[in-house]
Design an enzyme around this catalytic site. Sequence first.
Site, mmCIF file in Angstrom:
data_model
loop_
_atom_site.group_PDB
_atom_site.id
_atom_site.type_symbol
_atom_site.label_atom_id
_atom_site.label_comp_id
_atom_site.label_asym_id
_atom_site.label_seq_id
_atom_site.Cartn_x
_atom_site.Cartn_y
_atom_site.Cartn_z
ATOM 1 N N CYS A 134 1.083 -4.160 -8.192
ATOM 2 C CA CYS A 134 1.593 -2.666 -7.807
ATOM 3 C C CYS A 134 2.306 -2.947 -6.343
ATOM 4 C CB CYS A 134 0.199 -1.925 -7.330
ATOM 5 S SG CYS A 134 0.230 -0.146 -7.205
ATOM 6 N N HIS A 145 -1.593 -1.438 -12.657
ATOM 7 C CA HIS A 145 -2.808 -1.944 -11.909
ATOM 8 C C HIS A 145 -3.288 -2.754 -13.190
ATOM 9 C CE1 HIS A 145 -3.094 -0.388 -8.027
ATOM 10 N NE2 HIS A 145 -2.587 0.773 -8.312
ATOM 11 N N GLU A 199 -5.751 -4.411 -13.377
ATOM 12 C CA GLU A 199 -7.508 -4.315 -13.301
ATOM 13 C C GLU A 199 -7.906 -3.035 -13.926
ATOM 14 O OE1 GLU A 199 -5.943 -2.582 -9.549
ATOM 15 O OE2 GLU A 199 -5.231 -4.298 -10.839
#
Length: 209
Positions: free
Chosen positions: A79, A184, A186
């Site tokens: 990011c 992102h 995750e």
Amino acid sequence: MIGVVDYGMGNRRSVVKAFERVGAQVELTSDDAALSRAEGLVLPGVGAFPEAMRRLTSSGLDDLIRERSAAGVPIIGLCLGMQLLFERSEEHEGAEGLGLLGGDVRRLDPKGQKLPHIGWNLVRETRTDSPLLAGLPNPVALYHVHTFVVHPADPDDVLGVGQYGSEFVSLVAHGLTIFGAQCHPEKSSTHGLQLLRNYVKHCREVAFA
């Protein structure tokens, strides 16, 4: 060991947990010695580019990241962390970046849509030669939250592009040592975890080559 650079910004704990889920030994730290021992460095980030660079510079972490990169240690920016890899950003008053990749960071042109861009986006792979993409579909759905986007000076550094009003660069790779994801991982479910798993595997291969 994968070192997550802790400079006080971003969803660092979520990134650590995601790496743990893919089987990595991971440490969130700002300690020079610990980061210097790591087989790979992760630069996370959520927030404003100028403040992030101020924190990295004031702690000396900017120089450490550059030194480890020069030593051939794989580095991935996530990011805002990906944006910090570039030379400069126009965000707020503007700021110089780490300069590991040529190019700059500019405001995304959403063609009338709302900013920030928040949500899932299909990312089309523009190259297929990167270890970061192993096992991922093309295109791949990844989760994004951003207002600014990178503009690499070298088109060969572009690994994947998305579309939100205008086309934007979502994934970058320079050689086998510098990687970036505007998304992102995750928060990108199975495919995001696969991307992180690919990075960890690559770091191990580089370390034991």
